[in-house]
Write a protein that holds these residues in place. Structure first.
Motif, mmCIF file in Angstrom:
data_model
loop_
_atom_site.group_PDB
_atom_site.id
_atom_site.type_symbol
_atom_site.label_atom_id
_atom_site.label_comp_id
_atom_site.label_asym_id
_atom_site.label_seq_id
_atom_site.Cartn_x
_atom_site.Cartn_y
_atom_site.Cartn_z
ATOM 1 N N ALA A 258 7.314 61.866 49.612
ATOM 2 C CA ALA A 258 7.536 62.388 50.962
ATOM 3 C C ALA A 258 6.232 62.466 51.743
ATOM 4 O O ALA A 258 6.190 62.130 52.943
ATOM 5 C CB ALA A 258 8.190 63.760 50.886
ATOM 6 N N LEU A 259 5.169 62.896 51.091
ATOM 7 C CA LEU A 259 3.887 63.035 51.772
ATOM 8 C C LEU A 259 3.250 61.683 52.087
ATOM 9 O O LEU A 259 2.418 61.590 52.992
ATOM 10 C CB LEU A 259 2.946 63.905 50.931
ATOM 11 N N LEU B 11 5.010 59.416 53.396
ATOM 12 C CA LEU B 11 5.669 59.122 54.671
ATOM 13 C C LEU B 11 5.266 60.099 55.766
ATOM 14 O O LEU B 11 5.206 59.731 56.938
ATOM 15 C CB LEU B 11 7.191 59.157 54.484
ATOM 16 N N ASP B 12 5.020 61.351 55.403
ATOM 17 C CA ASP B 12 4.697 62.378 56.393
ATOM 18 C C ASP B 12 3.614 63.288 55.832
ATOM 19 O O ASP B 12 3.885 64.392 55.371
ATOM 20 C CB ASP B 12 5.962 63.193 56.725
ATOM 21 N N PRO B 13 2.348 62.847 55.871
ATOM 22 C CA PRO B 13 1.264 63.611 55.246
ATOM 23 C C PRO B 13 0.967 64.939 55.934
ATOM 24 O O PRO B 13 0.230 65.757 55.381
ATOM 25 C CB PRO B 13 0.057 62.660 55.347
ATOM 26 N N ALA B 14 1.546 65.182 57.107
ATOM 27 C CA ALA B 14 1.316 66.447 57.799
ATOM 28 C C ALA B 14 2.436 67.444 57.550
ATOM 29 O O ALA B 14 2.538 68.455 58.256
ATOM 30 C CB ALA B 14 1.158 66.200 59.303
ATOM 31 N N ARG B 15 3.285 67.194 56.562
ATOM 32 C CA ARG B 15 4.420 68.068 56.295
ATOM 33 C C ARG B 15 3.950 69.264 55.473
ATOM 34 O O ARG B 15 3.839 69.202 54.240
ATOM 35 C CB ARG B 15 5.513 67.291 55.568
ATOM 36 N N ASP B 16 3.690 70.372 56.141
ATOM 37 C CA ASP B 16 3.040 71.521 55.508
ATOM 38 C C ASP B 16 3.879 72.140 54.391
ATOM 39 O O ASP B 16 3.338 72.533 53.353
ATOM 40 C CB ASP B 16 2.727 72.586 56.561
ATOM 41 N N GLU B 17 5.197 72.250 54.602
ATOM 42 C CA GLU B 17 5.998 72.900 53.572
ATOM 43 C C GLU B 17 6.005 72.086 52.280
ATOM 44 O O GLU B 17 6.146 72.641 51.185
ATOM 45 C CB GLU B 17 7.424 73.147 54.060
ATOM 46 N N ALA B 18 5.833 70.762 52.390
ATOM 47 C CA ALA B 18 5.755 69.927 51.194
ATOM 48 C C ALA B 18 4.460 70.207 50.433
ATOM 49 O O ALA B 18 4.450 70.256 49.199
ATOM 50 C CB ALA B 18 5.848 68.450 51.563
ATOM 51 N N TRP B 19 3.363 70.401 51.165
ATOM 52 C CA TRP B 19 2.097 70.727 50.502
ATOM 53 C C TRP B 19 2.189 72.084 49.806
ATOM 54 O O TRP B 19 1.650 72.265 48.708
ATOM 55 C CB TRP B 19 0.950 70.739 51.516
ATOM 56 N N VAL B 20 2.879 73.041 50.435
ATOM 57 C CA VAL B 20 3.032 74.363 49.815
ATOM 58 C C VAL B 20 3.840 74.271 48.522
ATOM 59 O O VAL B 20 3.458 74.832 47.494
ATOM 60 C CB VAL B 20 3.701 75.344 50.806
ATOM 61 N N LEU B 21 4.948 73.548 48.571
ATOM 62 C CA LEU B 21 5.778 73.418 47.372
ATOM 63 C C LEU B 21 5.040 72.638 46.287
ATOM 64 O O LEU B 21 5.124 72.974 45.099
ATOM 65 C CB LEU B 21 7.094 72.725 47.721
ATOM 66 N N LEU B 22 4.271 71.621 46.689
ATOM 67 C CA LEU B 22 3.483 70.870 45.712
ATOM 68 C C LEU B 22 2.442 71.775 45.052
ATOM 69 O O LEU B 22 2.251 71.734 43.829
ATOM 70 C CB LEU B 22 2.799 69.681 46.388
ATOM 71 N N GLY B 23 1.773 72.603 45.864
ATOM 72 C CA GLY B 23 0.801 73.537 45.296
ATOM 73 C C GLY B 23 1.446 74.485 44.313
ATOM 74 O O GLY B 23 0.888 74.792 43.256
ATOM 75 N N ASP B 24 2.640 74.955 44.647
ATOM 76 C CA ASP B 24 3.388 75.831 43.751
ATOM 77 C C ASP B 24 3.648 75.147 42.408
ATOM 78 O O ASP B 24 3.442 75.733 41.338
ATOM 79 C CB ASP B 24 4.723 76.186 44.391
ATOM 80 N N LEU B 25 4.116 73.909 42.466
ATOM 81 C CA LEU B 25 4.440 73.180 41.245
ATOM 82 C C LEU B 25 3.201 72.953 40.387
ATOM 83 O O LEU B 25 3.244 73.078 39.159
ATOM 84 C CB LEU B 25 5.082 71.837 41.592
ATOM 85 N N MET B 26 2.093 72.625 41.031
ATOM 86 C CA MET B 26 0.875 72.354 40.272
ATOM 87 C C MET B 26 0.341 73.635 39.634
ATOM 88 O O MET B 26 -0.182 73.617 38.517
ATOM 89 C CB MET B 26 -0.167 71.701 41.179
ATOM 90 N N ASN B 27 0.499 74.743 40.327
ATOM 91 C CA ASN B 27 0.085 76.014 39.731
ATOM 92 C C ASN B 27 0.955 76.341 38.530
ATOM 93 O O ASN B 27 0.471 76.802 37.493
ATOM 94 C CB ASN B 27 0.173 77.130 40.774
ATOM 95 N N GLN B 28 2.268 76.113 38.651
ATOM 96 C CA GLN B 28 3.173 76.342 37.530
ATOM 97 C C GLN B 28 2.836 75.432 36.355
ATOM 98 O O GLN B 28 3.063 75.789 35.202
ATOM 99 C CB GLN B 28 4.612 76.109 37.966
#
Length: 577
Positions: free
Chosen positions: A300-301, A303-320
């Motif tokens: 998704a990123l 296609l849309d690298p400025a999609r903030d909620e995707a970066w937040v969810l990705l950060g969550d997953l990487m922390n997990q």
């Protein structure tokens, strides 16, 4: 509430089968350090093993480097090619992942399917609608990618110039996610084609459905603003704000519409396609399919690298996935102007805390809470970080106004969090008061039953009532080692050591690395005469990174046992109330 939170709460899909797009790990007996002679990076096999270790530890970028080197040394190896593709995809290098995507006869079917999806996304990213459309129609990726394929199909058709195919709403049998996000995509494509009445029909259907209204209100409002129907947009936002009065996105949208400001532009084809992938990623995350979720977010990123909620969810997953550095890197993409900025900062604070930089973590959390005093999540994150750092009274001070603001029926979770800090700070009567109040609000909540019940048990108070409470908690969550430990400890304190051993052994099986549970089992073994096993358990406590109190108790028991009379070294049991 952000769209991702709403999506995770509202979209229900069938559980995914135990199928992975990532080939099975090569099993090893115990962890092997990257500096081990086995990781001789002069050979392709050494590079491969190093990549395996890095991927297992969540270090996708490092894994991609190792697998890339291994592939260069041993081109044509199916396993190495699959691993290189997977690592590149998880690291976010979609262009290279698409270029090396394996499709040969020796490629596993799961990786072939993900390869097709990756190539489709890359084709959309470079504007090659014909290739993307052809791939989806001639080589459609199968399970578990049917949702993504269905949601991408209208956008690839639009990119390929197929106007009729672009406006066909995608469907999958009994699939609500495809139904809702397919209709959202159709509305946007209708709007692109200036078929505004049909677009509005879709938006009205989505926002009149109680299950989806909160997800798509901002989309419909932006459509109304683009049509210069500012009063209609304000009315729509006002309706949504009555349900979610603290939603920053809604508040900003309403202010913009009221001022007749510049509305958000109609999403591009790339952005529309990204939306469907993010929806699928959120579903995978909710089903604990972390690698699928991470792969979809990376697509998704692209296609849309400025999609903030995707970066937040990705950060969550990487922390997990125990990759706090990767999480911080992902969350840093969210700019201060974003409605997701405060959320990103609170998650960054936790990642810093996991890295051991507690001072910086608190600094970031304090700044986030100060920037959004009305954001409950930011305040709770600050309180929890203060608690984890032993600043219990400060944590209570953060939670006090939040609870007061909610009046006579506060959220039980806030009371629970404050009770934890109060109990750890030695303020038990206040903690007990909060727990009792919380239980009145939610009398069958296992966490509350267990916390209050165990606290009474450990203090030697209200033992019969406490036993009944923790039994209810265990009935609700029979696979919780912590709750089984509470039950076993209750029997121990009541003098039923045989039953205590049975319950505590079951608890240790579920939570073998918990120092408290192992210590309790050692105590119970001692009481039934199994002293050698008791000593083993107390020694095990010392190997499990105990805190100072747990360490001192275990060392005292190893030196003196539980006293010459065999009595437990705990407070005497108080009379039951």
């Amino acid at each position: 509430m952000t769209r991702i939170k709403v999506l995770l709460a509202c979209v229900s899909v069938a559980a995914l089968a135990a199928c992975s797009s990532v080939p099975r790990e090569i099993t090893m007996r115990g962890p092997i350090a990257l500096g081990s002679p086995l990781f001789d990076t002069r050979s392709s096999y050494g590079q491969f093993l190093a990549g395996q270790a890095a991927l297992r530890d969540g270090q996708s970028k490092q894994a991609a480097t190792y697998f890339d080197a291994a592939a260069a040394m041993d081109s044509g190896s199916g396993v190495i090619d699959e691993r290189a593709f997977t690592a590149l995809l998880l690291a976010g290098d979609i262009t290279r992942a698409a270029a090396v995507a394996p499709t040969g006869a020796d490629t596993t079917e799961a990786v072939k399917r993900l390869s097709v999806l990756t190539r489709v996304v890359e084709a959309i990213a470079v504007g090659d609608g014909k290739t993307a459309n052809t791939l989806l129609t001639t080589s459609p990726p199968g399970f578990p990618h049917q949702q993504a394929a269905a949601l991408l199909a209208p956008w690839t058709a639009a990119l390929a110039g197929d106007k009729d195919g672009a406006v066909v709403q995608p469907t999958l049998r009994n699939d609500k996610l495809v139904q809702f996000f397919g209709q959202q995509g159709q509305a946007r494509i209708f709007e692109r084609a200036k078929r505004y009445d049909e677009a509005e029909t879709d938006y009205k259907a989505l926002t009149s459905n109680a299950a989806t209204a909160s997800i798509f209100t901002l989309d419909y409002g932006a459509f109304l603003e683009r049509r210069k129907r500012h009063e209609d947009a304000v009315a729509l936002y006002d309706t949504a704000l009555r349900t979610a009065p603290n939603d920053i996105g809604l508040m900003r949208a309403r202010a913009r519409a009221a001022a007749k400001g510049t509305p958000p532009p109609l999403p591009t084809i790339r952005q529309g396609a990204a939306e469907g992938l993010i929806a699928c990623a959120a579903t995978f995350a909710g089903e604990r399919q972390a690698q699928f979720a991470q792969a979809y977010l990376r697509l998704a990123l692209r296609l849309d690298p400025a999609r903030d909620e995707a970066w937040v969810l990705l950060g969550d997953l990487m922390n997990q996935n125990e990759d706090p550095k990767g999480a911080i890197e992902a969350l840093a993409h969210v700019p201060p102007t974003s409605t997701h900025y405060v959320t990103a900062q609170t998650k960054t604070a936790w990642a810093l805390n996991d890295l051991g930089d507690k001072a910086k973590a608190l600094e970031v959390a304090r700044a986030a809470a100060a920037a959004a005093p009305g954001d409950r999540d930011a305040q709770v994150a600050l309180a929890d970080l203060l608690r984890s750092g032993g600043q219990w009274n400060d944590a209570v001070s953060v939670l006090d106004p939040l609870i007061a603001r909610e009046g006579v029926s506060p959220d039980w979770r806030l009371l629970y969090l404050r009770a934890v800090s109060l109990e750890q700070g030695g303020r038990w009567p206040e903690a007990e008061r909060d727990l009792k109040t919380a239980l009145k609000l939610n009398p069958e909540e296992p966490e509350l039953l267990n916390f209050l019940g165990y606290s009474w048990i450990d203090r030697g108070e209200n033992l019969k009532d406490a036993l009944a409470m923790v039994q209810r908690a265990v009935n609700a969550r029979p696979q919780s080692g912590a709750m089984l430990d509470s039950l076993g400890w209750a029997y121990y304190r009541l003098g039923d050591y045989k039953t205590a051993v049975q319950k505590l052994e079951a608890a240790v099986e579920l939570e073998p690395g918990d120092p408290d549970i192992n210590g309790h089992l050692g105590d119970a073994y001692w009481q039934v005469g199994r002293k050698t096993e008791a000593v083993f358990q107390w020694r095990r406590v010392l190997s499990l990174e105990p805190d100072d109190k747990q360490k001192a108790e275990a060392e005292a028991k190893l030196k003196n046992g539980l006293g010459p009379a065999g009595a437990p070294v705990v407070k005497s049991t108080a009379a039951n109330n």
